[in-house]
Design a protein around this motif. Sequence first.
Motif, mmCIF file in Angstrom:
data_model
loop_
_atom_site.group_PDB
_atom_site.id
_atom_site.type_symbol
_atom_site.label_atom_id
_atom_site.label_comp_id
_atom_site.label_asym_id
_atom_site.label_seq_id
_atom_site.Cartn_x
_atom_site.Cartn_y
_atom_site.Cartn_z
ATOM 1 N N PRO A 45 -46.839 96.398 -58.335
ATOM 2 C CA PRO A 45 -47.301 97.738 -58.727
ATOM 3 C C PRO A 45 -46.739 98.850 -57.833
ATOM 4 O O PRO A 45 -46.550 99.974 -58.303
ATOM 5 N N ALA A 46 -46.451 98.536 -56.563
ATOM 6 C CA ALA A 46 -45.856 99.547 -55.685
ATOM 7 C C ALA A 46 -44.463 99.931 -56.170
ATOM 8 O O ALA A 46 -44.088 101.108 -56.152
ATOM 9 N N THR A 47 -43.701 98.950 -56.631
ATOM 10 C CA THR A 47 -42.371 99.226 -57.171
ATOM 11 C C THR A 47 -42.461 100.025 -58.464
ATOM 12 O O THR A 47 -41.638 100.914 -58.712
ATOM 13 N N GLY A 48 -43.459 99.731 -59.265
ATOM 14 C CA GLY A 48 -43.671 100.527 -60.477
ATOM 15 C C GLY A 48 -43.986 101.974 -60.153
ATOM 16 O O GLY A 48 -43.487 102.890 -60.805
ATOM 17 N N LEU A 54 -39.603 108.276 -58.857
ATOM 18 C CA LEU A 54 -38.187 108.622 -58.689
ATOM 19 C C LEU A 54 -37.471 108.917 -59.995
ATOM 20 O O LEU A 54 -36.597 109.789 -60.045
ATOM 21 N N PHE A 55 -37.795 108.167 -61.052
ATOM 22 C CA PHE A 55 -36.983 108.253 -62.269
ATOM 23 C C PHE A 55 -37.693 108.856 -63.468
ATOM 24 O O PHE A 55 -37.076 109.559 -64.248
ATOM 25 N N TYR A 56 -38.980 108.606 -63.633
ATOM 26 C CA TYR A 56 -39.673 109.112 -64.808
ATOM 27 C C TYR A 56 -40.137 110.546 -64.614
ATOM 28 O O TYR A 56 -40.017 111.384 -65.486
#
Length: 60
Positions: A45-48, A54-56
């Motif tokens: 979940p941290a990567t999500g 960063l991207f969305y």
Amino acid sequence: MSRAASLSRHDLSLLVIALPLLLASVAAALLPVGTVVALGAGSVPATGGLGYALFYNPPV
């Protein structure tokens, strides 16, 4: 004014990244779960949250 209302979107993004890793490290310390397994599970979940920040919905 409540404290949650004063948090910006960037503050909440940092919280979403750090909180799962913190909970995973506490779970690894308190439960009979390996540290690598717990932090590996907490990193999903941290990567999500990082990808979202960063991207969305990146900072401008």
